[in-house]
Scaffold this motif. Structure first.
Motif, mmCIF file in Angstrom:
data_model
loop_
_atom_site.group_PDB
_atom_site.id
_atom_site.type_symbol
_atom_site.label_atom_id
_atom_site.label_comp_id
_atom_site.label_asym_id
_atom_site.label_seq_id
_atom_site.Cartn_x
_atom_site.Cartn_y
_atom_site.Cartn_z
ATOM 1 N N GLU A 134 0.847 -1.196 0.000
ATOM 2 C CA GLU A 134 0.000 0.000 0.000
ATOM 3 C C GLU A 134 0.880 1.243 0.000
ATOM 4 N N THR A 135 0.336 2.349 -0.485
ATOM 5 C CA THR A 135 1.019 3.630 -0.441
ATOM 6 C C THR A 135 0.044 4.693 0.073
ATOM 7 N N THR A 136 0.569 5.859 0.357
ATOM 8 C CA THR A 136 -0.293 6.987 0.679
ATOM 9 C C THR A 136 -0.943 7.496 -0.596
ATOM 10 N N LEU A 137 -1.863 8.437 -0.454
ATOM 11 C CA LEU A 137 -2.556 8.964 -1.623
ATOM 12 C C LEU A 137 -1.595 9.583 -2.641
ATOM 13 N N PRO A 138 -0.547 10.318 -2.210
ATOM 14 C CA PRO A 138 0.418 10.835 -3.191
ATOM 15 C C PRO A 138 1.369 9.777 -3.742
ATOM 16 N N GLY A 139 1.300 8.539 -3.241
ATOM 17 C CA GLY A 139 2.137 7.472 -3.778
ATOM 18 C C GLY A 139 3.378 7.170 -2.975
ATOM 19 N N GLU A 140 3.517 7.726 -1.754
ATOM 20 C CA GLU A 140 4.671 7.429 -0.916
ATOM 21 C C GLU A 140 4.476 6.090 -0.210
ATOM 22 N N PRO A 141 5.548 5.301 -0.020
ATOM 23 C CA PRO A 141 5.411 4.028 0.684
ATOM 24 C C PRO A 141 4.896 4.229 2.110
ATOM 25 N N VAL A 142 4.080 3.310 2.575
ATOM 26 C CA VAL A 142 3.634 3.318 3.964
ATOM 27 C C VAL A 142 4.675 2.564 4.786
ATOM 28 N N ARG A 143 5.360 3.271 5.659
ATOM 29 C CA ARG A 143 6.362 2.605 6.503
ATOM 30 C C ARG A 143 5.672 1.647 7.458
ATOM 31 N N TYR A 144 4.740 2.156 8.232
ATOM 32 C CA TYR A 144 3.833 1.323 9.017
ATOM 33 C C TYR A 144 2.755 2.204 9.630
ATOM 34 N N ARG A 145 1.667 1.550 10.036
ATOM 35 C CA ARG A 145 0.606 2.179 10.807
ATOM 36 C C ARG A 145 0.784 1.790 12.274
ATOM 37 N N VAL A 146 0.072 2.459 13.166
ATOM 38 C CA VAL A 146 0.214 2.200 14.601
ATOM 39 C C VAL A 146 -1.162 2.058 15.236
ATOM 40 N N PHE A 147 -1.306 1.012 16.079
ATOM 41 C CA PHE A 147 -2.543 0.807 16.834
ATOM 42 C C PHE A 147 -2.196 0.334 18.236
ATOM 43 N N LEU A 148 -2.640 1.094 19.250
ATOM 44 C CA LEU A 148 -2.423 0.718 20.644
ATOM 45 C C LEU A 148 -3.497 -0.274 21.076
#
Length: 832
Positions: A134-148
């Motif tokens: 997956e990427t962000t809307l501008p096309g940058e790689p998603v490093r990671y998401r965070v969920f506590l």
């Protein structure tokens, strides 16, 4: 079917999947197992650490829901990938396939320990095993998401786009602020996540995200040093709208934790044993250091040997914050400890609130993984290496990874041993570098092409690679004498500014080089250090200024630098700079500059300046320097479309700075603009002139001629500036060590070469000739002229490269003959 019926059906499907997944979880136990933790042990006043084993850890069920883009290819599986930041994002990840609700909705249930900070991202995998991230809307790689994970719950995510698909142009924004829940004071330097993007909070706690897909998004905030507990909340984003968000975080209690660890008998004595972890004080840079590695061995704490097979260290660590860690003889990947099944091992420590001192007792089972024998690297250095520099080794798998400091074993001899993971087998490409400056554009071994250094690992017998390093790129011992003009010098006293300005570059790998750089600056008799932190400046329709993790020095790093400089007796100036992309006029001209654009520009500029004003005030930096050369288009009357109210805008900003910062406020302006200065400069405390003026136009210009030319220019061009504004004036010296530098124009194929193309980290142009002597002579002549100019209030050498001296073509004087000239003049001008 109507839209309302479609929504109802979708919710019904989700409810059915929820029950299905709950039953599946009970039956199959999809989970993230609790990582091994410390053993329980009493020690004096220290309390035993809480046991972290699979029987005692409190676990809970969570549900992950994700909506993927409508244009996602059919027949592809959707996976969630939980990453391990301590080992390295690609190397110990756990992938779990999500179950389909409909064409765009997927979900999965997980069982995880309470208190876990889940770091994850989504993947699409086709029938042949091809992976698309997956990427962000501008096309940058998603490093990671965070969920506590603070109890039973669920998270709803939206994948903005895939790396190989187009995106919807509709988007919104999130603008928020992070506050201390008890004091309501703003919290700077938090890492905030939303929709696969990440950003840092500013000095006033504010943050913003652009290009967010419409929908409900999880906002998470983590403190990189654990000083605040991780936070989460949802935000609903609408297209072409801004969603406000207020995050209120609880400060974490600090607990004194002593780690005591038994090591294997096979471990070599005197080998540095480090503690790698998920916090900044455990070496985590939270940035991409190469190959998916974010932990840097050079900033990981080193344990002290207390017995034959026992090591220990005591740290102040936060309570109620998940602490992941491992022991290593390298970094989180190379030479890290492994479990009994030889998998990567990551330990977990969760300290309860109001806990007393803790003693954590661990036992390292093995550093080996696989049956392959270790590989030794024995580097014998015959190349010149400046005092204080260190030797690093860098390995390449699919790409170059984070460098690792080698172990000094004798004079000019360094060693390193790969113990694990040797099961990767085959040929391993590697190279050596000075002071972690690894890369073709910095200083790497040039005895032979570094890409051809190869050794075989994973064999049955220990391999030994003996290498001789005879030379470095752009580095050799100076072979000529340094001479200075034997002029009588008039002491100006300590009020005279004798300064060194750092280059604007930054890397997390430079952190351990700060003390070495400050020691060198003190040796040069300087009394002032100028830091040059950067922010990125984008212009995608509207301008946006913000720091980028890993590319811009963050708040904590700058605080450490300022305090270290003050400890050395140096005054400190902060001179923030923007990283325009693209560089120069193209950035300003790529979009129409209408009223909305300029309104946004002033808003962004204000946030940028006030952030560093707050930092300067907090740390009592003596000067804040604003760079006028970067904002020429926004100055009064500079261009036909410059704002008509520019002078009033700048005066308003300066007044805002005055309310936040009590030190001296300076303005940097280029030498060729000293006769076109705006009126608002009279409201400042100091002016600094960027000086790279031509001191000669012909070959063979003598020192006396350069000195005379300098004195004429100072009197004719700079002195009127001082007399008009009646302010102190300082010179910012900027001459490259390249042929033609004294002319103010290093000749290139298409005119003058911009100086930023000669800076460290840039591919050095072959058509530019290195000339260290010319730079030395320019400094000699110019400082002799300064000596004859009693009305001048200081001199600052621009472009000093902090990590190490380079004999390159840049303006940096670090390690060059010009530095010795500067040391001579600074010492005498200050009366030392």
């Amino acid at each position: 079917m109507s839209k309302g019926n479609q929504t109802s059906a979708s919710l019904k499907s989700l409810a059915i999947l929820w029950v299905t997944l709950a039953l599946f979880l009970q039956a199959c136990g999809v989970q993230l197992a609790a990582a091994p933790g410390p053993e329980t042990s009493d020690s004096g006043d220290a309390q035993p650490a809480p046991a972290e084993d699979n029987d005692s850890v409190q676990v809970t069920d969570i549900f992950i829901w994700v909506q993927v883009p409508a244009n996602s290819p059919a027949g592809h599986a959707i996976y969630i990938e939980v990453v391990d930041e301590v080992t390295g994002l690609p190397f110990n990840a756990e992938r779990t396939e999500l179950r389909s609700v409909d064409a765009t909705h997927y979900g999965v249930a997980m069982r995880v320990p309470v208190g876990t900070v889940l770091k994850y991202r989504y993947l699409r995998i086709d029938a042949g095993g091809g992976v698309t991230p997956e990427t962000t809307l501008p096309g940058e790689p998603v490093r990671y998401r965070v969920f506590l994970v603070d109890g039973p719950g669920e998270v709803h995510d939206l994948v903005a786009r895939w790396a190989d698909t187009a995106s919807d142009d509709l988007s919104g924004r999130i603008t928020g602020i992070a506050l201390d829940v008890d004091t309501l004071e703003p919290i700077p330097n938090l890492l905030v996540f939303a929709a696969g993007q990440q950003t840092l909070t500013l000095s006033d706690g504010s943050f913003r995200f652009h290009n967010i897909p419409p929908g409900v998004h999880l906002i998470s905030a983590i403190s990189m040093d654990g000083s605040y507990q991780t936070y989460k909340q949802n935000a609903k984003v609408a297209a072409e709208a801004t969603t406000p968000a207020t995050l209120q975080l609880q400060a974490a209690e600090l607990v004194r934790v002593s780690f005591v660890v038994d090591v294997p008998e096979s471990m070599l004595p005197a080998t540095p044993l480090r503690l790698a972890g998920n916090l900044a004080q455990l070496g985590n840079s939270f940035a991409e250091l190469g190959g998916g590695i974010s932990g840097f061995a050079g900033t990981m704490p080193v344990l002290e040997q207390t017995d034959d097979h026992e090591y220990s260290i005591t740290l102040m660590l936060p309570a109620q914050v998940e602490i992941l860690y491992k022991y290593t003889l390298g970094d989180g990947f190379w030479n890290a400890e492994h479990a009994a099944d030889l998998d990567f091992l990551v330990r977990r420590l969760y300290i309860p609130r109001s806990q007393g001192n803790l003693r954590v007792e661990d036992r390292i089972l093995t550093f080996q993984a696989g049956s392959g024998a270790p590989a030794w690297f024995d580097a014998n250095l015959t190349a010149f290496m400046p005092p204080g520099d260190t030797l690093s080794i860098q390995f390449k798998l699919s790409e170059w990874m984070s460098p690792i400091p080698m172990w000094p074993v004798a004079e000019s001899r360094w060693a390193f041993q790969i113990i694990s993971p040797t099961q990767i087998g085959g040929d391993l490409v590697y190279r050596y570098c000075r002071s972690n400056l690894c890369g073709e554009d910095y200083t790497i071994s040039t005895e032979l092409d570094p890409a051809t250094r190869v050794t075989a690992i994973g064999g049955e017998e220990t391999s030994v690679q003996v290498d001789h390093i005879a030379n470095w790129q752009e580095m050799s011992a100076p072979a000529f004498a340094v001479t200075v003009l034997d002029n009588p010098v008039v002491s100006r006293g300590q009020d005279f500014i004798a300064g060194i300005m750092f280059s604007p570059g930054y890397s997390p790998l430079w952190a351990e080089r700060t003390d070495n750089a400050l020691t060198e600056i003190s040796r040069l008799n300087a009394n002032t250090l100028v830091l040059r932190p950067t922010w990125g400046a984008s212009n995608d329709g509207l301008p946006a200024f913000q720091p980028e993790i890993g590319r811009d020095a963050d708040w904590s790093y700058l605080v450490l630098q300022i305090r270290a400089a003050h400890d050395k007796g140096l005054r400190v100036a902060i001179a923030p700079q923007l990283r325009f992309n693209p560089v120069g006029p193209k950035w300003w001209s790529q979009t129409p500059r209408d009223g909305e654009w300029w309104g946004n520009w002033w808003e962004q500029c204000r946030a940028f300046v006030l952030h560093f004003a707050d930092l300067a005030e907090q740390e009592q930096a003596e000067f804040l320097m604003l760079d006028g050369s970067q904002v020429a288009e926004a100055l009064p009357g500079a261009f036909p479309d410059s704002p008509a109210d520019a002078n009033a805008r700048w005066l308003e900003l300066i007044e805002d700075v005055r309310t936040r910062y009590t030190g001296q406020l300076a303005w940097n302006l280029p030498f060729d603009a000293v006769d076109q200065v705006p009126a608002f400069l009279s409201s400042l405390d100091m002016l600094s002139v960027e000086w790279g003026a031509s001191l000669g136009t012909w070959e063979g210009t003598t020192l006396a001629e350069m000195q005379s030319r300098s004195q004429v220019l100072l009197e004719d061009e700079v002195r009127p500036l001082k007399e008009r504004f009646e302010l102190p004036v300082v010179l910012l010296i900027s001459y490259p060590s390249a042929e033609g530098g004294l002319t103010g124009c290093v000749a290139g194929n298409d005119g003058c070469v911009p100086l930023h193309l000669l800076e460290p980290g840039q591919p050095p142009p072959d058509f530019v000739t290195l000339d260290l002597v010319e730079q030395m002579e320019v400094y000699n002549a110019l400082l002799a002229a300064v000596n004859e100019t009693p009305w001048l209030d200081g001199v600052i050498s621009e472009g000093f490269f902090p990590p190490s001296g380079l004999l390159d073509k840049s303006t940096s004087i670090h390690g060059k003959p010009a530095a010795e000239v500067l040391r001579y003049w600074f010492g005498r001008l200050l009366g030392q």
